[in-house]
Design a protein around this motif. Structure first.
Motif, mmCIF file in Angstrom:
data_model
loop_
_atom_site.group_PDB
_atom_site.id
_atom_site.type_symbol
_atom_site.label_atom_id
_atom_site.label_comp_id
_atom_site.label_asym_id
_atom_site.label_seq_id
_atom_site.Cartn_x
_atom_site.Cartn_y
_atom_site.Cartn_z
ATOM 1 N N ARG A 7 0.878 -1.176 0.000
ATOM 2 C CA ARG A 7 0.000 0.000 0.000
ATOM 3 C C ARG A 7 0.908 1.217 0.000
ATOM 4 N NH1 ARG A 7 -5.650 -1.011 2.874
ATOM 5 N NH2 ARG A 7 -4.961 -2.938 3.810
ATOM 6 N N SER A 11 -4.837 5.460 2.073
ATOM 7 C CA SER A 11 -6.190 5.333 1.534
ATOM 8 C C SER A 11 -6.339 4.213 0.496
ATOM 9 C CB SER A 11 -6.635 6.662 0.916
ATOM 10 O OG SER A 11 -5.701 7.085 -0.065
ATOM 11 N N ALA A 12 -5.239 3.608 0.088
ATOM 12 C CA ALA A 12 -5.303 2.551 -0.931
ATOM 13 C C ALA A 12 -6.059 1.337 -0.402
ATOM 14 C CB ALA A 12 -3.900 2.141 -1.358
ATOM 15 N N LYS A 13 -6.928 0.776 -1.246
ATOM 16 C CA LYS A 13 -7.687 -0.427 -0.883
ATOM 17 C C LYS A 13 -7.074 -1.630 -1.581
ATOM 18 C CE LYS A 13 -12.009 -0.787 -0.486
ATOM 19 N NZ LYS A 13 -13.466 -0.898 -0.611
ATOM 20 N N ASP A 30 -7.582 5.283 -6.060
ATOM 21 C CA ASP A 30 -6.957 5.906 -4.895
ATOM 22 C C ASP A 30 -6.769 7.386 -5.235
ATOM 23 O OD1 ASP A 30 -5.778 6.004 -2.320
ATOM 24 O OD2 ASP A 30 -3.794 5.959 -3.233
ATOM 25 N N THR A 47 -4.077 3.446 -8.163
ATOM 26 C CA THR A 47 -4.678 2.529 -7.194
ATOM 27 C C THR A 47 -3.998 2.632 -5.829
ATOM 28 O OG1 THR A 47 -3.199 0.692 -7.727
ATOM 29 C CG2 THR A 47 -5.251 0.866 -9.014
ATOM 30 N N GLY A 48 -2.833 3.291 -5.793
ATOM 31 C CA GLY A 48 -2.080 3.375 -4.546
ATOM 32 C C GLY A 48 -1.413 2.070 -4.161
ATOM 33 N N ALA A 107 -12.102 5.541 -3.848
ATOM 34 C CA ALA A 107 -12.360 4.131 -3.512
ATOM 35 C C ALA A 107 -13.371 3.452 -4.436
ATOM 36 C CB ALA A 107 -12.780 3.964 -2.056
#
Length: 145
Positions: A7, A11-13, A30, A47-48, A107
Protein backbone atom coordinates in the motif's frame (compact mmCIF):
# COMPACT_ATOMS: atom_id res chain seq x y z
CA UNK A 1 -0.38 -18.31 -5.07
CA UNK A 2 0.73 -15.48 -2.80
CA UNK A 3 1.48 -12.05 -4.23
CA UNK A 4 3.32 -9.45 -2.17
CA UNK A 5 1.47 -6.14 -2.26
CA UNK A 6 2.47 -2.71 -0.99
CA UNK A 7 0.00 0.00 0.00
CA UNK A 8 1.68 3.19 -1.16
CA UNK A 9 -0.88 5.40 0.61
CA UNK A 10 -3.07 5.02 3.70
CA UNK A 11 -6.19 5.33 1.53
CA UNK A 12 -5.30 2.55 -0.93
CA UNK A 13 -7.69 -0.43 -0.88
CA UNK A 14 -6.45 -3.95 -1.45
CA UNK A 15 -7.91 -5.80 -4.48
CA UNK A 16 -11.12 -7.71 -3.76
CA UNK A 17 -12.96 -10.53 -5.48
CA UNK A 18 -16.65 -10.09 -6.20
CA UNK A 19 -17.31 -13.79 -5.61
CA UNK A 20 -15.40 -16.93 -4.64
CA UNK A 21 -15.05 -18.06 -8.27
CA UNK A 22 -14.35 -14.65 -9.82
CA UNK A 23 -11.21 -14.60 -11.97
CA UNK A 24 -10.72 -10.86 -11.51
CA UNK A 25 -9.90 -8.85 -8.41
CA UNK A 26 -11.46 -5.39 -8.29
CA UNK A 27 -9.06 -2.45 -8.32
CA UNK A 28 -10.12 0.75 -6.56
CA UNK A 29 -9.41 4.40 -7.35
CA UNK A 30 -6.96 5.91 -4.90
CA UNK A 31 -7.86 9.56 -5.42
CA UNK A 32 -8.26 12.29 -2.81
CA UNK A 33 -11.29 13.83 -4.52
CA UNK A 34 -13.67 13.18 -7.41
CA UNK A 35 -12.05 12.99 -10.85
CA UNK A 36 -14.13 13.98 -13.88
CA UNK A 37 -13.40 12.28 -17.19
CA UNK A 38 -14.83 14.23 -20.12
CA UNK A 39 -16.32 12.46 -23.16
CA UNK A 40 -13.60 10.74 -25.23
CA UNK A 41 -10.94 11.70 -22.66
CA UNK A 42 -8.47 9.40 -20.89
CA UNK A 43 -7.20 9.99 -17.36
CA UNK A 44 -4.68 8.03 -15.33
CA UNK A 45 -6.25 6.82 -12.11
CA UNK A 46 -3.90 5.46 -9.46
CA UNK A 47 -4.68 2.53 -7.19
CA UNK A 48 -2.08 3.38 -4.55
CA UNK A 49 -0.77 -0.20 -4.85
CA UNK A 50 2.42 -1.85 -6.07
CA UNK A 51 2.91 -5.60 -6.22
CA UNK A 52 5.34 -8.41 -6.98
CA UNK A 53 3.70 -10.54 -9.63
CA UNK A 54 5.58 -13.86 -9.87
CA UNK A 55 7.92 -14.61 -12.79
CA UNK A 56 6.02 -16.33 -15.62
CA UNK A 57 2.83 -14.34 -14.92
CA UNK A 58 1.48 -10.88 -15.67
CA UNK A 59 -1.36 -8.85 -14.22
CA UNK A 60 -3.99 -8.18 -16.87
CA UNK A 61 -6.03 -5.06 -16.16
CA UNK A 62 -9.48 -5.53 -17.68
CA UNK A 63 -12.65 -3.43 -17.75
CA UNK A 64 -15.31 -4.05 -15.15
CA UNK A 65 -18.35 -5.15 -17.12
CA UNK A 66 -20.84 -2.89 -15.33
CA UNK A 67 -18.64 0.20 -15.49
CA UNK A 68 -17.96 -0.34 -19.16
CA UNK A 69 -21.52 -1.26 -20.22
CA UNK A 70 -23.39 1.24 -18.04
CA UNK A 71 -20.93 4.14 -17.78
CA UNK A 72 -18.84 3.78 -20.94
CA UNK A 73 -15.57 3.65 -18.94
CA UNK A 74 -12.83 1.17 -19.82
CA UNK A 75 -9.05 0.91 -19.78
CA UNK A 76 -7.79 3.03 -22.69
CA UNK A 77 -5.50 0.26 -23.92
CA UNK A 78 -8.38 -2.26 -23.54
CA UNK A 79 -6.18 -4.61 -21.51
CA UNK A 80 -3.33 -3.24 -19.44
CA UNK A 81 -0.29 -5.39 -18.70
CA UNK A 82 1.57 -5.32 -15.39
CA UNK A 83 4.84 -7.22 -15.89
CA UNK A 84 6.42 -9.31 -13.14
CA UNK A 85 9.45 -6.99 -12.92
CA UNK A 86 7.39 -3.77 -12.50
CA UNK A 87 7.44 -2.33 -8.99
CA UNK A 88 5.75 1.04 -9.44
CA UNK A 89 2.18 2.07 -8.67
CA UNK A 90 -0.47 0.24 -10.63
CA UNK A 91 -2.49 2.83 -12.54
CA UNK A 92 -5.43 2.49 -14.87
CA UNK A 93 -5.65 4.68 -17.99
CA UNK A 94 -9.44 5.06 -17.83
CA UNK A 95 -11.14 6.18 -21.04
CA UNK A 96 -14.65 7.61 -21.38
CA UNK A 97 -16.28 6.25 -24.56
CA UNK A 98 -19.55 8.05 -23.79
CA UNK A 99 -20.97 11.44 -24.67
CA UNK A 100 -21.36 12.58 -21.05
CA UNK A 101 -18.70 13.39 -18.47
CA UNK A 102 -18.20 10.62 -15.88
CA UNK A 103 -17.02 11.04 -12.31
CA UNK A 104 -14.66 8.66 -10.50
CA UNK A 105 -15.03 8.89 -6.73
CA UNK A 106 -12.48 7.92 -4.06
CA UNK A 107 -12.36 4.13 -3.51
CA UNK A 108 -14.61 3.45 -6.55
CA UNK A 109 -14.06 0.16 -8.40
CA UNK A 110 -12.33 1.12 -11.67
CA UNK A 111 -11.03 -2.10 -13.24
CA UNK A 112 -10.23 -5.71 -12.46
CA UNK A 113 -6.89 -7.47 -12.23
CA UNK A 114 -6.49 -11.03 -13.49
CA UNK A 115 -3.17 -12.81 -12.88
CA UNK A 116 -2.34 -14.75 -16.06
CA UNK A 117 0.49 -17.17 -16.91
CA UNK A 118 2.40 -16.67 -20.14
CA UNK A 119 5.06 -18.50 -22.14
CA UNK A 120 8.43 -16.91 -22.79
CA UNK A 121 9.45 -17.76 -26.35
CA UNK A 122 12.36 -17.40 -28.72
CA UNK A 123 11.56 -16.37 -32.29
CA UNK A 124 13.22 -18.48 -34.99
CA UNK A 125 13.45 -16.59 -38.29
CA UNK A 126 12.79 -18.85 -41.30
CA UNK A 127 12.40 -18.36 -45.04
CA UNK A 128 9.07 -20.29 -45.26
CA UNK A 129 6.26 -21.36 -42.95
CA UNK A 130 4.43 -24.70 -43.06
CA UNK A 131 1.24 -24.91 -45.16
CA UNK A 132 -2.24 -25.16 -43.60
CA UNK A 133 -5.76 -25.43 -45.04
CA UNK A 134 -6.42 -21.81 -44.02
CA UNK A 135 -3.16 -20.45 -45.37
CA UNK A 136 -3.09 -16.64 -45.49
CA UNK A 137 -6.85 -16.23 -44.97
CA UNK A 138 -7.35 -13.33 -42.55
CA UNK A 139 -10.27 -11.60 -40.87
CA UNK A 140 -13.54 -13.33 -41.70
CA UNK A 141 -11.87 -15.88 -43.97
CA UNK A 142 -13.35 -18.88 -42.19
CA UNK A 143 -16.92 -17.61 -42.82
CA UNK A 144 -20.13 -18.22 -40.91
CA UNK A 145 -21.64 -21.65 -40.53
Amino acid sequence: MNINILRMTDSAKLPERGSVSAAGYDLFADVAEDVTIAPHETKMIGTGLAMEIPEGYFGGIFARSGLSAKEGLRPANCVGVVDSDYRGEIKVALHNDGEQARVITPAEKIAQLVVVPFLSVDFNEVSNLSDTARGEGGFGSTGKH
